[in-house]
Design an enzyme around this catalytic site. Sequence first.
Site, PDB file in Angstrom:
ATOM      1  N   TYR A   1      -5.744   3.613  -7.341  1.00  0.00           N
ATOM      2  CA  TYR A   1      -6.604   2.447  -7.567  1.00  0.00           C
ATOM      3  C   TYR A   1      -5.827   1.142  -7.651  1.00  0.00           C
ATOM      4  O   TYR A   1      -4.624   1.130  -7.799  1.00  0.00           O
ATOM      5  CB  TYR A   1      -7.560   2.652  -8.731  1.00  0.00           C
ATOM      6  CG  TYR A   1      -7.061   2.778 -10.146  1.00  0.00           C
ATOM      7  CD1 TYR A   1      -7.927   3.264 -11.119  1.00  0.00           C
ATOM      8  CD2 TYR A   1      -5.785   2.396 -10.553  1.00  0.00           C
ATOM      9  CE1 TYR A   1      -7.528   3.376 -12.441  1.00  0.00           C
ATOM     10  CE2 TYR A   1      -5.390   2.505 -11.866  1.00  0.00           C
ATOM     11  CZ  TYR A   1      -6.264   2.987 -12.812  1.00  0.00           C
ATOM     12  OH  TYR A   1      -5.853   3.082 -14.115  1.00  0.00           O
ATOM     13  N   GLU A   2      -6.597   0.042  -7.479  1.00  0.00           N
ATOM     14  CA  GLU A   2      -6.045  -1.318  -7.313  1.00  0.00           C
ATOM     15  C   GLU A   2      -5.094  -1.406  -6.118  1.00  0.00           C
ATOM     16  O   GLU A   2      -4.138  -2.158  -6.116  1.00  0.00           O
ATOM     17  CB  GLU A   2      -5.345  -1.798  -8.590  1.00  0.00           C
ATOM     18  CG  GLU A   2      -6.170  -1.711  -9.850  1.00  0.00           C
ATOM     19  CD  GLU A   2      -7.529  -2.392  -9.738  1.00  0.00           C
ATOM     20  OE1 GLU A   2      -7.697  -3.260  -8.867  1.00  0.00           O
ATOM     21  OE2 GLU A   2      -8.429  -2.023 -10.505  1.00  0.00           O
ATOM     22  N   GLY A   3      -5.385  -0.626  -5.098  1.00  0.00           N
ATOM     23  CA  GLY A   3      -4.567  -0.632  -3.887  1.00  0.00           C
ATOM     24  C   GLY A   3      -3.622   0.545  -3.869  1.00  0.00           C
ATOM     25  O   GLY A   3      -2.747   0.670  -4.725  1.00  0.00           O
TER      26      GLY A   3
ATOM     27  N   ARG B   1      -2.890  -4.986 -10.646  1.00  0.00           N
ATOM     28  CA  ARG B   1      -1.857  -4.157 -10.017  1.00  0.00           C
ATOM     29  C   ARG B   1      -0.606  -4.057 -10.896  1.00  0.00           C
ATOM     30  O   ARG B   1      -0.032  -2.977 -11.049  1.00  0.00           O
ATOM     31  CB  ARG B   1      -1.506  -4.726  -8.634  1.00  0.00           C
ATOM     32  CG  ARG B   1      -2.568  -4.452  -7.602  1.00  0.00           C
ATOM     33  CD  ARG B   1      -2.291  -5.123  -6.257  1.00  0.00           C
ATOM     34  NE  ARG B   1      -3.252  -4.679  -5.265  1.00  0.00           N
ATOM     35  CZ  ARG B   1      -3.287  -5.089  -4.008  1.00  0.00           C
ATOM     36  NH1 ARG B   1      -2.399  -5.976  -3.576  1.00  0.00           N
ATOM     37  NH2 ARG B   1      -4.195  -4.629  -3.180  1.00  0.00           N
TER      38      ARG B   1
END
Length: 587
Positions: free
Chosen positions: A431-433, A294
Site C-alpha cells: 500500500y501507498e505504492g 509513504r
Amino acid sequence: MSYQPPVQDLMFCVEHLSHWEKVSSLAAYSDYDLEDIGAVLEGYARFCGEQIAPLSHIGDTLGARFGNGRVTMPEGDAQAYAQFVEMGWQALTHPVEYGGMGLPRTVGAAAVEMLNAADMSFGLCPLLTDGAIEALLLTGSDDQKAMYLEPLIAGRWSGTMNLTEPQAGSDLGRVATKAVQRADGSYGISGTKIFITYGAHDLTENIIHLVLARTPDAPAGPKGLSLFIVPQKLVEADGTVGSENTVNCVSIEHKLGVRASPTAVLEYNDATGFLIGDENRGLEYMFIMMNAARFSVGVQGIATSERAYQRALAYARERVQSRPVNGQAKDAVAIIEHPDVRRMLMRMRSLTQGGRAMAAATAGLLDIAHHQDNPEMAALAEFMVPLVKGFCSERAVEVASLGVQIHGGMGFIEETGAAQHYRDARILPIYEGTTAIQANDLLGRKVMRDGGETARRFAARIKATEAELADGDATAQAISTSLAQARGAFETALDWLLENCRKDIDAAFAGSVPFLMLAGTLAAGWKLAKGALAAQDALDAGQKTQFMSQKIATALFFAQHILPECMTEHTRILYGSRSLLDAAFAE
C-alpha cells in the site's frame, strides 16, 4: 511478550543521525532541546507499551466488525483512542497555531514507530490523519484550515485518503468518481472507493475524507482529477458536527493481517464535497498526502521489524534445544547460543536499526527542506523517501519471516504471536505504492530527471564518511572498506542506468527495484556507519556502555553481512535485463 519501546536507540538517532544541529537551529524548533525530546518520547513510550501494545493480539483475534452499515472496533480500542486524544498525541508534529505541539519530524517518526510497533492496526488511524493534515496545511484554503485542522490535530476527527476504485488501482488516471458543482459552490460527489483505511469506524466524532474525483469537463487521465473534502458528517458554520453526509460503508475487507484496521468500501451518493485548491490539480495535491504516508509506511516497516525482533530475541533466550556444536556443554542450551540463530538475530537487529537510522536522517532532511530554501537538501530528502518506504517495507517482511524461523515450528502457531507480525508486515510493500512504484519513482523522477546529480551527491556524502572511518581502528576500517565497495556498486549501476534510460528504457526499468534495494541497503549501512562513529566518540569520552558497543557491533555486522548484497543487486542491474525481458510465459 510485552513490547519495550527502544527509546534509547530512538534518542541516539535523533541526536546523532537526524542532522540535529541544523534541525534544532531552525526557528520552528529553537525552543526544544534533547532533554525535552527525551521527555516526550519517554512519555509516549509508556503510553504505547502500557495502553496500546496489549490491544494488538485482541485486535488480531477479533478484528474490526461490520454490520448494518456500521463498523465496530475491537474491545479496548475506543478507550485507548480516547486516552490518545486526551493526552494530545496526534498533535506532536503539527503547527502550534492550530493546536499542535510543533515538534520536529524526527520526533514524529519515532512516535509513529512506537505506536505501530505496539499495534499497527491502531496506529494506522493516526497515520492517515497525519497525512490529511499535511495535505490541508499545504493546499487548503484559509477557511478550510480554520474549519478542519484543529479537530483533526486534536484527534477528535480522523482523516482518510480516497484514491482507489474497483477499475483503478495504482493507475489513477482511470478514476471515475464524479464531482458536479452545485449552485452554492459545493460539489456532489458520486462513485465507489475501495481499500479505504479507516474509512468507517466508531473511534472519532467525524471522519474527513479527501477524495479524488473528476468534474464533468475535466480532461481524461490523471490531469483531469480534482481533490475534495468530503466530511462523513457535515460541519456547520460554527464548526459543530451536523447531519450524516451521503457516504455509505457497504463492506470492509477480510485481510491477511492488520485485521483491526477497517479497510472500507465506500459509496458516495451525491455526497457533499468541497474543492481543495484548483480543479484538475487533485493528483498533485494528493501526492503531498501520499508522500507523507509513504515515509510513514517505511517507518511502520521498522516498527514491525522491531516488534518481531524483540519477540524472537526473548524466545531465543528461553528456548532450550540441542547441545552446542563447540562441545562446551554436555546438555542442551538456549538456542541463542547456536551460530545460525545468532546470525538470524543479528540480521534482524541490523536491518531494523539500519532502517531506523535512515528514517531519522530522512526526517531531519525533510524538516530542513521545509523550513529553509535549500534545494539541495530538498532533493536529497525526496531521493530518500522511496528508499525508506521501499527498503524498510520489504525488509520488514524478511525480518518478520526470520522471527517465525527462530521460533521454529512454534512460529507457525498463532499463539506465539510471531505469525501475526509476518501477516501484518506483508501489506507494507503494497500500500501507498508498491515497491515497483517506489522504484520507478526513484529512477524516473529522482534520478533521470536531474541526470543523476542528487544520486551522485548522495554517493559523495557516503565517500566522506568512508574517509572518517578509515582514520579509525580496525573495526572502523573494516566498515569503511565494505561501505566503499557498496558505494562503488551503486555508482557503476547509476552510470549504467543513466546510459540505458536513453537507449533502452525497458532494460533500465527492469533494474529499478534492484536499484532501489541497492540504494536502500547502502543508505542504511551508511547511517549505521555514521552511528558507529558517534558511538566510538562516546566510548573514547569514557561512556563505556554496552549500548554504544552494540551500536558498533551492529554496524560491523551490517557492513560484512548485508552491504555485500549491493554487489548482487549491481549484477542484476547490469547483466540481468535481457533474461528478464526476453523470458516467455507459456499460454
